[in-house]
Design a protein around this motif. Structure first.
Motif, PDB file in Angstrom:
ATOM      1  N   GLU A  63      11.509   9.803   2.750  1.00  0.00           N
ATOM      2  CA  GLU A  63      12.490   9.598   1.682  1.00  0.00           C
ATOM      3  C   GLU A  63      13.327   8.347   1.931  1.00  0.00           C
ATOM      4  OE1 GLU A  63      15.539  12.342  -0.988  1.00  0.00           O
ATOM      5  OE2 GLU A  63      14.590  13.151   0.817  1.00  0.00           O
ATOM      6  N   GLY A  64      13.510   7.563   0.882  1.00  0.00           N
ATOM      7  CA  GLY A  64      14.290   6.339   0.989  1.00  0.00           C
ATOM      8  C   GLY A  64      13.458   5.102   1.269  1.00  0.00           C
ATOM      9  N   TYR A  65      12.165   5.283   1.579  1.00  0.00           N
ATOM     10  CA  TYR A  65      11.282   4.149   1.853  1.00  0.00           C
ATOM     11  C   TYR A  65      10.584   3.704   0.562  1.00  0.00           C
ATOM     12  CZ  TYR A  65      11.829   4.755   6.896  1.00  0.00           C
ATOM     13  OH  TYR A  65      12.344   4.834   8.179  1.00  0.00           O
ATOM     14  N   GLU A  66      10.180   2.443   0.546  1.00  0.00           N
ATOM     15  CA  GLU A  66       9.529   1.894  -0.633  1.00  0.00           C
ATOM     16  C   GLU A  66       8.218   2.626  -0.916  1.00  0.00           C
ATOM     17  OE1 GLU A  66       9.283  -2.482  -2.501  1.00  0.00           O
ATOM     18  OE2 GLU A  66       8.322  -2.308  -0.543  1.00  0.00           O
ATOM     19  N   ALA A  67       7.953   2.851  -2.218  1.00  0.00           N
ATOM     20  CA  ALA A  67       6.758   3.547  -2.704  1.00  0.00           C
ATOM     21  C   ALA A  67       6.793   5.037  -2.380  1.00  0.00           C
ATOM     22  CB  ALA A  67       5.475   2.915  -2.182  1.00  0.00           C
ATOM     23  N   TYR A  68       7.989   5.578  -2.173  1.00  0.00           N
ATOM     24  CA  TYR A  68       8.130   7.001  -1.867  1.00  0.00           C
ATOM     25  C   TYR A  68       7.610   7.872  -3.013  1.00  0.00           C
ATOM     26  CZ  TYR A  68      10.491  11.520  -1.254  1.00  0.00           C
ATOM     27  OH  TYR A  68      10.768  12.867  -1.140  1.00  0.00           O
ATOM     28  N   GLY A  69       6.928   8.960  -2.661  1.00  0.00           N
ATOM     29  CA  GLY A  69       6.484   9.946  -3.642  1.00  0.00           C
ATOM     30  C   GLY A  69       5.016   9.807  -4.001  1.00  0.00           C
ATOM     31  N   ASP A  70       4.697  10.164  -5.217  1.00  0.00           N
ATOM     32  CA  ASP A  70       3.308  10.182  -5.687  1.00  0.00           C
ATOM     33  C   ASP A  70       2.971   8.837  -6.347  1.00  0.00           C
ATOM     34  OD1 ASP A  70       0.781  11.314  -6.285  1.00  0.00           O
ATOM     35  OD2 ASP A  70       1.459  11.781  -8.313  1.00  0.00           O
ATOM     36  N   GLN A  71       2.988   7.764  -5.548  1.00  0.00           N
ATOM     37  CA  GLN A  71       2.806   6.419  -6.088  1.00  0.00           C
ATOM     38  C   GLN A  71       1.445   5.797  -5.758  1.00  0.00           C
ATOM     39  OE1 GLN A  71       5.039   5.023  -8.220  1.00  0.00           O
ATOM     40  NE2 GLN A  71       6.016   7.033  -8.053  1.00  0.00           N
ATOM     41  N   HIS A  72       0.683   6.425  -4.900  1.00  0.00           N
ATOM     42  CA  HIS A  72      -0.683   5.985  -4.579  1.00  0.00           C
ATOM     43  C   HIS A  72      -0.781   4.528  -4.126  1.00  0.00           C
ATOM     44  CE1 HIS A  72      -2.526   9.710  -5.990  1.00  0.00           C
ATOM     45  NE2 HIS A  72      -1.610   9.698  -6.929  1.00  0.00           N
ATOM     46  N   PRO A  73       0.015   4.116  -3.139  1.00  0.00           N
ATOM     47  CA  PRO A  73      -0.135   2.750  -2.625  1.00  0.00           C
ATOM     48  C   PRO A  73      -1.437   2.617  -1.832  1.00  0.00           C
ATOM     49  CG  PRO A  73       1.334   3.987  -1.203  1.00  0.00           C
ATOM     50  CD  PRO A  73       1.019   4.881  -2.386  1.00  0.00           C
ATOM     51  N   ARG A  74      -1.765   1.396  -1.505  1.00  0.00           N
ATOM     52  CA  ARG A  74      -3.007   1.124  -0.759  1.00  0.00           C
ATOM     53  C   ARG A  74      -3.000   1.836   0.599  1.00  0.00           C
ATOM     54  NH1 ARG A  74      -0.851  -2.771   2.801  1.00  0.00           N
ATOM     55  NH2 ARG A  74       0.854  -3.933   1.841  1.00  0.00           N
ATOM     56  N   PHE A  75      -4.195   2.044   1.131  1.00  0.00           N
ATOM     57  CA  PHE A  75      -4.308   2.582   2.495  1.00  0.00           C
ATOM     58  C   PHE A  75      -3.622   1.620   3.462  1.00  0.00           C
ATOM     59  CE2 PHE A  75      -8.032   4.671   0.512  1.00  0.00           C
ATOM     60  CZ  PHE A  75      -7.791   5.976   0.901  1.00  0.00           C
ATOM     61  N   GLY A  76      -2.900   2.201   4.422  1.00  0.00           N
ATOM     62  CA  GLY A  76      -2.235   1.381   5.413  1.00  0.00           C
ATOM     63  C   GLY A  76      -0.921   0.769   4.947  1.00  0.00           C
ATOM     64  N   TYR A  77      -0.422   1.201   3.811  1.00  0.00           N
ATOM     65  CA  TYR A  77       0.858   0.673   3.319  1.00  0.00           C
ATOM     66  C   TYR A  77       1.957   1.016   4.331  1.00  0.00           C
ATOM     67  CZ  TYR A  77       4.432  -0.620  -0.075  1.00  0.00           C
ATOM     68  OH  TYR A  77       5.479  -1.246  -0.717  1.00  0.00           O
ATOM     69  N   PRO A  78       2.963   0.129   4.505  1.00  0.00           N
ATOM     70  CA  PRO A  78       4.010   0.392   5.500  1.00  0.00           C
ATOM     71  C   PRO A  78       4.660   1.769   5.335  1.00  0.00           C
ATOM     72  CG  PRO A  78       4.211  -1.839   4.643  1.00  0.00           C
ATOM     73  CD  PRO A  78       3.143  -1.168   3.832  1.00  0.00           C
TER      74      PRO A  78
END
Length: 298
Positions: free
Chosen positions: A221-236
């Motif tokens: 929580e509080g980090y970028e792309a938090y939740g059901d956002q489906h970022p790329r594999f290996g996203y920070p």
């Protein structure tokens, strides 16, 4: 694995997720020209002319066509388990329309998700969702089609009624008592959002799973792309990369989901974050899957 993943799975991509800002027909052509993919998941098209052109492309491609009705629910904020009957019927109507369009596009099934859950009305909402899903399955059966419910988080982002794996299993069991054309879609990127593991989800839902998604999530929580956002594999600061995908594949193998005669669809559900390049993100996904597959023991 020495043998190709394409022997056991139809590797797919969710067009509307991985190419969110691209021209619909151009991204469709991009996928159709890429022989890495055996399947494509599409949503509706805005007009008849574009739909007819999409059908031409899909017929040429030899891709297995899957239809995602999730945007039809999420966009207008419809609720298949609404307590208010008028609101429930709106969701049911759009799912019937999704089946009509899916049939035209050559899909043999649609996928959707449940609506929001409220602790105070959870049991009544469950009954409403059964009503909607049974009516949709009845309509689908007339067309020789199937209906898949995707399992989402219950308290993090989508906050859907279905919900953690044990509750999804209960719902699927109830549905299967009346409809053989119902199944569950599970997504690796949702496991962290329901605080569950690949082993737990796959074993709990084993009899009901009909379709797979793989992707990533940030659950800090509080980090970028938090939740059901489906970022790329290996996203920070994210949950899934090669190691987690490898574990997922191990469980699928152990539980008997490697099916050369009738392969399950296994689709990437990843999307570019902000100004990321969709083509690079797709290449990232293929590399991660290729590496996990190469590490899987025969």
């Amino acid at each position: 694995m020495r043998e190709s993943i394409h022997k056991y799975f139809k590797v797919g991509v969710i067009q509307f997720m991985s190419y969110p800002n691209e021209d619909l027909l151009e991204s469709l052509r991009t996928i159709a020209r890429d022989d890495y993919f055996d399947a494509i998941e599409i949503k509706g098209f805005p007009d008849e002319e574009m739909r007819e052109e999409a059908v031409k492309i899909l017929k040429q491609s030899h891709l297995k066509v899957c239809y995602g009705a999730q945007p039809r629910i999420l966009g207008p904020k419809l609720n298949p388990n609404a307590i208010d009957e008028e609101e429930r019927l709106k969701a049911e109507k759009t799912l019937m329309e999704a089946l009509d369009e899916a049939e035209v596009l050559g899909a043999k099934a649609i996928a959707f998700l449940s609506g929001k859950w409220n602790p105070e009305t959870k049991e009544e909402a469950y009954s409403q969702l059964l009503k909607t899903t049974r009516n949709v399955c009845d309509y689908a059966a007339k067309k020789g089609m199937d209906v898949n419910l995707e399992v989402f988080d219950f308290d993090m982002d989508k906050a859907a009624l279905i919900g953690p794996a044990p509750y999804a299993a209960k719902f699927a069991a109830d549905m299967r008592t009346t409809h053989a054309n119902f199944g569950l879609m599970v997504d690796l990127s949702h496991f962290p959002t329901t605080y569950e593991t690949s082993k737990f989800v796959i074993q709990t839902l084993r009899p009901y799973i009909t379709h797979f998604h793989i992707g990533n999530a940030v659950v800090k929580e509080g980090y970028e792309a938090y939740g059901d956002q489906h970022p790329r594999f290996g996203y920070p600061d994210s949950a899934n990369d090669v190691e987690e995908l490898l574990e997922f594949l191990k469980v699928l193998k152990e539980e008997g989901f490697f099916n050369a005669e009738n392969p399950y669809v296994l689709s990437f559900e990843v999307k570019p974050w902000k100004d990321e390049d969709p083509a690079i993100i797709m290449a990232n996904s293929k590399r991660v899957l290729n590496r996990a597959w190469a590490l899987l023991e025969d």
